[in-house]
Design a protein around this motif. Structure first.
Motif, short mmCIF file in Angstrom:
data_model
loop_
_atom_site.label_atom_id
_atom_site.label_comp_id
_atom_site.label_asym_id
_atom_site.label_seq_id
_atom_site.Cartn_x
_atom_site.Cartn_y
_atom_site.Cartn_z
N ASP A 35 0.82 -1.21 0.00
CA ASP A 35 0.00 0.00 0.00
C ASP A 35 0.85 1.26 0.00
O ASP A 35 0.49 2.28 -0.63
CB ASP A 35 -0.93 -0.01 1.21
CG ASP A 35 -2.03 -1.06 1.09
OD1 ASP A 35 -2.12 -1.72 0.04
OD2 ASP A 35 -2.79 -1.23 2.07
N HIS B 291 0.67 3.94 -3.01
CA HIS B 291 0.34 5.33 -2.72
C HIS B 291 1.42 6.27 -3.26
O HIS B 291 1.12 7.31 -3.86
CB HIS B 291 0.21 5.51 -1.20
CG HIS B 291 -0.20 6.88 -0.77
ND1 HIS B 291 -1.51 7.28 -0.66
CD2 HIS B 291 0.55 7.97 -0.42
CE1 HIS B 291 -1.57 8.54 -0.27
NE2 HIS B 291 -0.33 8.99 -0.10
N ASP C 137 1.20 6.29 -7.09
CA ASP C 137 -0.01 7.00 -7.51
C ASP C 137 0.15 8.51 -7.37
O ASP C 137 -0.42 9.28 -8.15
CB ASP C 137 -1.21 6.54 -6.69
CG ASP C 137 -1.69 5.14 -7.06
OD1 ASP C 137 -1.23 4.62 -8.10
OD2 ASP C 137 -2.50 4.57 -6.31
N LYS C 138 0.92 8.94 -6.38
CA LYS C 138 1.18 10.37 -6.18
C LYS C 138 2.30 10.89 -7.09
O LYS C 138 2.67 12.06 -7.01
CB LYS C 138 1.56 10.63 -4.72
CG LYS C 138 0.44 10.41 -3.72
CD LYS C 138 -0.63 11.47 -3.82
CE LYS C 138 -1.68 11.31 -2.73
NZ LYS C 138 -2.74 12.34 -2.81
N ALA D 61 4.08 8.60 2.83
CA ALA D 61 2.87 7.80 2.58
C ALA D 61 2.32 7.23 3.88
O ALA D 61 1.09 7.15 4.07
CB ALA D 61 3.19 6.68 1.59
N GLU E 292 0.09 9.64 5.40
CA GLU E 292 -1.07 10.03 4.59
C GLU E 292 -2.12 8.93 4.47
O GLU E 292 -3.28 9.22 4.16
CB GLU E 292 -0.62 10.45 3.19
CG GLU E 292 0.23 11.72 3.20
CD GLU E 292 0.80 12.08 1.84
OE1 GLU E 292 1.22 13.23 1.64
OE2 GLU E 292 0.80 11.19 0.95
N ILE E 293 -1.75 7.68 4.68
CA ILE E 293 -2.71 6.58 4.60
C ILE E 293 -3.38 6.42 5.96
O ILE E 293 -2.69 6.16 6.96
CB ILE E 293 -2.02 5.27 4.18
CG1 ILE E 293 -1.42 5.42 2.78
CG2 ILE E 293 -3.00 4.11 4.21
CD1 ILE E 293 -0.64 4.21 2.30
#
Length: 388
Positions: A319, A323, A326-327, A339, A342-343
């Protein structure tokens, strides 16, 4: 110098064996991470199973397509459960393997390697160590495993409230995890209205505990809490019973290990053990996991809860990698750490929902605590304790 040379040779051999298979069939560049666990030495029977659990998770993630078509790649390095060897291993991950993150356990190793993690900005995920100080090791060090201030405190309160125990003796291994966990248990037991009538330490390499245990016996406790490590718990519990001490014995999740039951035989009956992960009777994924061990290894894993968290650590990393990609950020330790902030939570297959609690520069995890009792040579669920 000799230690460093041995570590280097072992690192090469283990890394090559561990990373050759998971990336097969992928053309894209792999997403590499390190694993620093004991593969030799007294703790190897635990560490080897934890590495195996991680390798299975890598295999499962890669079978599902990896992360955006990129495979995960594990580089496993032997720590021997020794802090100095662990430091050498993480230095290699930084300088040679260029891994942006690593999974690690054993409190002393977690603490020692944290210096490297913070200095080099490589994300450290502690997945099995319990010293409460792990929460305070810096911005690049996160635990995904509940610490002793969850496990020992919950156990102490439950023993007073549900078992109606009022006098506890505490015996603990004289290392970081043992000292801190024993203090947490003692303080929680007293705060809940109990009395600690003995507080005894033993050396990690000690094998004869009779003098200490006779002092414990003379203090007339109604429960004995053993804050030990995987190698010494069966010795301590075995000698308690050999001396004819019949009080209830309870210990940490390190005591959930079929080797203990096999070694102690009848002496293990009635042993209370905490667990920090749901068992197969609660989570169907865990039932499948145990069946996988029985099919592939013809046995259950050494330390089921620890192998569950190690398996899940790969999904945390998956994950974090996803993330970050994806960013549209580069896959670095610094961005993986970002990350992590932020998750909001991780839905993990073996241990359920994980939420990191970050306050005042500290990182903690709260999870339910499960109490198991050895009955008929098996670990039987006894109670579930919610954590405030």
């Amino acid at each position: 110098m000799a230690v460093q040379n041995n570590v280097s040779r072992r690192t090469f051999l283990v890394a090559a064996a561990a990373t050759a298979i998971p990336t097969a069939g992928f053309a894209a560049e792999p997403l590499k991470f390190g694993v620093v666990l004991p593969l030799t030495g007294p703790a190897a029977f635990y560490g080897a199973d934890q590495v195996k659990a991680i390798s299975w998770a890598v295999e499962d993630v890669n079978k599902a397509g990896g992360v955006g078509g990129r495979p995960l790649q594990m580089v496993a390095i032997d720590s021997q459960a020794d802090p100095q060897v662990g430091i050498a291993a993480v230095n290699r991950l930084v300088s040679v393997e260029k891994a942006p993150a690593y999974v690690v356990s054993w409190s002393g190793v977690v603490r020692a390697t944290a210096v490297v993690a913070n200095r080099e900005k490589i994300l450290e995920l502690s997945s099995g160590a319990t010293s409460p100080n792990i929460a305070k090791l810096g911005e690049f060090v996160y635990t995904i495993f509940p610490l002793a201030d969850v496990e020992a405190v919950s156990a102490a309160k439950w023993q007073i409230r549900q078992l109606k125990k009022s006098k506890a003796a505490v015996v603990y291994v004289n290392n970081e995890g043992g000292i801190d966990g024993a203090k947490d248990y003692r303080d929680a037991f007293v705060a809940a209205g109990g009395k600690v009538v003995a507080f005894e330490a033993y050396d990690p390499k000690q094998t004869d505990f009779s003098g200490m245990l006779l002092r414990v016996q003379s203090s007339q406790p109604d429960i004995i809490w053993v804050q030990g490590d995987v190698a010494d718990i069966p010795l301590v519990v075995g000698q308690i019973r050999q001396l004819g001490i019949k009080q209830t014995v309870a210990t940490t999740s390190s005591g959930q290990n079929m080797r203990i039951v096999q070694q102690l035989g009848a002496a293990a009956e009635g042993l209370l053990v905490t667990s920090l992960a749901p068992g197969p009777e609660i989570n169907p994924n865990v039932a499948e996991f145990v069946a996988r061990w029985e099919k592939n290894e013809k046995r259950t894993p050494n330390g089921l809860p620890f192998t569950q968290y190690m398996y899940d650590s790969v999904y945390v990393l998956r994950d974090l990698f996803k993330h970050t990609i994806d960013k549209q950020r580069s896959v670095t330790g610094e961005n993986l750490r970002l990350a992590m902030t932020e998750i909001p939570s991780f839905d993990l297959p073996m241990t359920g929902m994980l939420k990191i609690i970050s306050e005042k520069g500290e990182h903690r995890v709260k999870k339910p605590v499960y109490i198991l009792e050895v009955k008929g040579g098996k670990y039987t669920p006894l109670a579930t304790i919610g954590v405030d």
